[in-house]
Design a protein around this motif. Sequence first.
Motif, PDB file in Angstrom:
ATOM      1  N   PRO A 176      -6.757   7.551  -6.732  1.00 20.40           N
ATOM      2  CA  PRO A 176      -5.959   8.655  -6.177  1.00 20.40           C
ATOM      3  C   PRO A 176      -6.227   8.872  -4.689  1.00 20.40           C
ATOM      4  O   PRO A 176      -5.296   9.127  -3.918  1.00 20.40           O
ATOM      5  N   LEU A 177      -7.484   8.764  -4.275  1.00 20.07           N
ATOM      6  CA  LEU A 177      -7.812   8.908  -2.855  1.00 20.07           C
ATOM      7  C   LEU A 177      -7.088   7.837  -2.037  1.00 20.07           C
ATOM      8  O   LEU A 177      -6.538   8.120  -0.961  1.00 20.07           O
ATOM      9  N   ALA A 178      -7.063   6.603  -2.546  1.00 19.49           N
ATOM     10  CA  ALA A 178      -6.384   5.508  -1.846  1.00 19.49           C
ATOM     11  C   ALA A 178      -4.885   5.770  -1.728  1.00 19.49           C
ATOM     12  O   ALA A 178      -4.272   5.518  -0.677  1.00 19.49           O
ATOM     13  N   ILE A 179      -4.283   6.271  -2.791  1.00 17.49           N
ATOM     14  CA  ILE A 179      -2.846   6.582  -2.755  1.00 17.49           C
ATOM     15  C   ILE A 179      -2.561   7.648  -1.700  1.00 17.49           C
ATOM     16  O   ILE A 179      -1.574   7.573  -0.949  1.00 17.49           O
ATOM     17  N   GLY A 180      -3.438   8.652  -1.609  1.00 18.36           N
ATOM     18  CA  GLY A 180      -3.264   9.679  -0.585  1.00 18.36           C
ATOM     19  C   GLY A 180      -3.338   9.112   0.819  1.00 18.36           C
ATOM     20  O   GLY A 180      -2.567   9.502   1.704  1.00 18.36           O
ATOM     21  N   VAL A 181      -4.250   8.164   1.062  1.00 20.73           N
ATOM     22  CA  VAL A 181      -4.354   7.531   2.377  1.00 20.73           C
ATOM     23  C   VAL A 181      -3.084   6.748   2.691  1.00 20.73           C
ATOM     24  O   VAL A 181      -2.573   6.787   3.821  1.00 20.73           O
ATOM     25  N   ILE A 182      -2.555   6.044   1.708  1.00 19.54           N
ATOM     26  CA  ILE A 182      -1.317   5.277   1.910  1.00 19.54           C
ATOM     27  C   ILE A 182      -0.171   6.211   2.284  1.00 19.54           C
ATOM     28  O   ILE A 182       0.624   5.931   3.192  1.00 19.54           O
ATOM     29  N   GLN A 183      -0.102   7.364   1.616  1.00 23.68           N
ATOM     30  CA  GLN A 183       0.947   8.329   1.929  1.00 23.68           C
ATOM     31  C   GLN A 183       0.756   8.921   3.330  1.00 23.68           C
ATOM     32  O   GLN A 183       1.735   9.130   4.064  1.00 23.68           O
ATOM     33  N   ALA A 184      -0.499   9.166   3.722  1.00 27.80           N
ATOM     34  CA  ALA A 184      -0.769   9.681   5.070  1.00 27.80           C
ATOM     35  C   ALA A 184      -0.360   8.662   6.125  1.00 27.80           C
ATOM     36  O   ALA A 184       0.224   9.019   7.158  1.00 27.80           O
ATOM     37  N   ALA A 185      -0.652   7.385   5.864  1.00 27.61           N
ATOM     38  CA  ALA A 185      -0.271   6.328   6.804  1.00 27.61           C
ATOM     39  C   ALA A 185       1.240   6.290   6.990  1.00 27.61           C
ATOM     40  O   ALA A 185       1.750   6.182   8.118  1.00 27.61           O
ATOM     41  N   ALA A 186       1.977   6.395   5.879  1.00 25.05           N
ATOM     42  CA  ALA A 186       3.442   6.376   5.963  1.00 25.05           C
ATOM     43  C   ALA A 186       3.950   7.549   6.787  1.00 25.05           C
ATOM     44  O   ALA A 186       4.890   7.406   7.586  1.00 25.05           O
ATOM     45  N   GLY A 187       3.318   8.707   6.628  1.00 26.39           N
ATOM     46  CA  GLY A 187       3.731   9.882   7.388  1.00 26.39           C
ATOM     47  C   GLY A 187       3.493   9.733   8.878  1.00 26.39           C
ATOM     48  O   GLY A 187       4.147  10.408   9.682  1.00 26.39           O
ATOM     49  N   LEU A 188       2.564   8.859   9.257  1.00 22.39           N
ATOM     50  CA  LEU A 188       2.276   8.621  10.676  1.00 22.39           C
ATOM     51  C   LEU A 188       2.993   7.384  11.205  1.00 22.39           C
ATOM     52  O   LEU A 188       2.731   6.927  12.325  1.00 22.39           O
ATOM     53  N   GLY A 189       3.883   6.828  10.398  1.00 16.60           N
ATOM     54  CA  GLY A 189       4.659   5.678  10.835  1.00 16.60           C
ATOM     55  C   GLY A 189       3.919   4.357  10.737  1.00 16.60           C
ATOM     56  O   GLY A 189       4.332   3.361  11.337  1.00 16.60           O
ATOM     57  N   LEU A 190       2.813   4.322   9.972  1.00 19.32           N
ATOM     58  CA  LEU A 190       2.037   3.096   9.790  1.00 19.32           C
ATOM     59  C   LEU A 190       2.422   2.431   8.479  1.00 19.32           C
ATOM     60  O   LEU A 190       2.683   3.104   7.475  1.00 19.32           O
ATOM     61  N   SER A 191       2.436   1.113   8.493  1.00 12.02           N
ATOM     62  CA  SER A 191       2.798   0.357   7.304  1.00 12.02           C
ATOM     63  C   SER A 191       1.548  -0.178   6.614  1.00 12.02           C
ATOM     64  O   SER A 191       0.648  -0.719   7.250  1.00 12.02           O
ATOM     65  N   VAL A 192       1.477  -0.007   5.296  1.00  7.31           N
ATOM     66  CA  VAL A 192       0.439  -0.624   4.469  1.00  7.31           C
ATOM     67  C   VAL A 192       1.099  -1.749   3.679  1.00  7.31           C
ATOM     68  O   VAL A 192       2.068  -1.502   2.969  1.00  7.31           O
ATOM     69  N   PRO A 193       0.669  -2.987   3.902  1.00  3.74           N
ATOM     70  CA  PRO A 193      -0.591  -3.436   4.498  1.00  3.74           C
ATOM     71  C   PRO A 193      -0.476  -3.971   5.927  1.00  3.74           C
ATOM     72  O   PRO A 193      -1.467  -4.453   6.460  1.00  3.74           O
ATOM     73  N   ASP A 194       0.700  -3.935   6.541  1.00  4.19           N
ATOM     74  CA  ASP A 194       0.859  -4.572   7.852  1.00  4.19           C
ATOM     75  C   ASP A 194      -0.019  -3.944   8.924  1.00  4.19           C
ATOM     76  O   ASP A 194      -0.619  -4.648   9.755  1.00  4.19           O
ATOM     77  N   ASP A 195      -0.100  -2.606   8.946  1.00  6.91           N
ATOM     78  CA  ASP A 195      -0.898  -1.922   9.961  1.00  6.91           C
ATOM     79  C   ASP A 195      -2.263  -1.476   9.437  1.00  6.91           C
ATOM     80  O   ASP A 195      -3.171  -1.201  10.228  1.00  6.91           O
ATOM     81  N   LEU A 196      -2.386  -1.368   8.141  1.00  6.92           N
ATOM     82  CA  LEU A 196      -3.614  -0.821   7.559  1.00  6.92           C
ATOM     83  C   LEU A 196      -3.799  -1.381   6.151  1.00  6.92           C
ATOM     84  O   LEU A 196      -2.845  -1.423   5.364  1.00  6.92           O
ATOM     85  N   LEU A 197      -5.034  -1.793   5.838  1.00  5.91           N
ATOM     86  CA  LEU A 197      -5.383  -2.190   4.476  1.00  5.91           C
ATOM     87  C   LEU A 197      -6.044  -1.011   3.773  1.00  5.91           C
ATOM     88  O   LEU A 197      -6.873  -0.318   4.362  1.00  5.91           O
ATOM     89  N   SER A 246       2.241   2.759  -8.154  1.00  5.72           N
ATOM     90  CA  SER A 246       2.554   3.562  -6.971  1.00  5.72           C
ATOM     91  C   SER A 246       3.542   2.819  -6.071  1.00  5.72           C
ATOM     92  O   SER A 246       3.798   1.632  -6.248  1.00  5.72           O
ATOM     93  N   ARG A 247       4.074   3.538  -5.082  1.00  5.22           N
ATOM     94  CA  ARG A 247       5.096   2.942  -4.206  1.00  5.22           C
ATOM     95  C   ARG A 247       4.571   1.668  -3.554  1.00  5.22           C
ATOM     96  O   ARG A 247       5.279   0.667  -3.464  1.00  5.22           O
ATOM     97  N   VAL A 248       3.343   1.716  -3.085  1.00  2.60           N
ATOM     98  CA  VAL A 248       2.643   0.509  -2.645  1.00  2.60           C
ATOM     99  C   VAL A 248       1.542   0.259  -3.674  1.00  2.60           C
ATOM    100  O   VAL A 248       0.566   1.008  -3.718  1.00  2.60           O
ATOM    101  N   PRO A 249       1.692  -0.743  -4.541  1.00  3.72           N
ATOM    102  CA  PRO A 249       0.669  -0.986  -5.569  1.00  3.72           C
ATOM    103  C   PRO A 249      -0.715  -1.159  -4.940  1.00  3.72           C
ATOM    104  O   PRO A 249      -0.876  -1.858  -3.934  1.00  3.72           O
TER     105      PRO A 249
END
Length: 335
Positions: A249-270, A283-286
Amino acid sequence: MTRPANPRIQDVARRAGVATGTVSNVLNNPHKVAESTRVRVEQAIDELGFVRNNAARTLVSGRSDTVGMVVIDLGNSLFVDIARGAEAAAAAAGFHLWIANADLDHPKQETYVGRFEEARVAGVILAPVDGPLDALRAARRRRLPAILVNAPDSHPDLCCVMVDEEQGGFLAAQHVLDQGARRLVYLAAHLGLSAIARRRRGIERAVAAAGADLEIVRAKDLSIVSGQESGRRILSESAVDAVICPSDPLAIGVIQAAAGLGLSVPDDLLVIGYDDNHFAAESRVPVSTVSQPGREMGRTAMGLLLEELRDPDHVHRTVVTQPELIIRQSTTPLA
């Protein structure tokens, strides 16, 4: 014949016109009873609304066919898997499993252990909250068989089933390092919990060997909301290649935060999580994660308990299981 308010086995015997021993055989050894007699007794049981008193039966026989299990958090599917594994092994051996959820609350855990002892269960399997095992120790002194599963530490006077948590942290860190990440964050809630602290040691070992950078950042808890809040803070303040989380769940929250800042997972962040909770793949990004063999742990714990029930003087041992890296879209190679 009127129906008693609390029908006893003697009432069933009178209604069916048989001896109480015959009723007992229908309940416990139906193969010993002629079919016509069995049907008559079962009909009497149904008509009277008779329910056997297993507590009284246990007091008389000195044996119980029930095992109590207390788990730290049924909201985490790892512990659901542990319980399922234990339940399957218990059923195969002719036992029933009662499950209680401590919900990360140590006093609640201690209360449930005491309640199970009062119910005279055959034994207890405990996936404990970090902290003293006073209730379990007291029950053990009164010769209640008990097994620890997913415990913080091994205990020489108890059988234990554990996971190599340090290796799990190492696997997570080594994976993102292999994808080219060099600036890593371990977003850790509850660092006082031994499992999360041990994962940190594994992460630090992998990072040190690679000559990479690691920052330890505290999260409020292991939830999606905490991942969103911490993720926004981390990604707004510094350049990060990868975030390692001690829960999915913590990882999913980070992925959602990245999307809100215009960052792509995994292109900009792993981003990698832990526990392989059932929703991680949906999840949207497995979410890539580290899986623990929950069902195997539960089956092993029940097997150790059955050994102790057969031989109270058996040699206690600790079984260490190995985590497994599960690679999904959240950590595909950096562009």
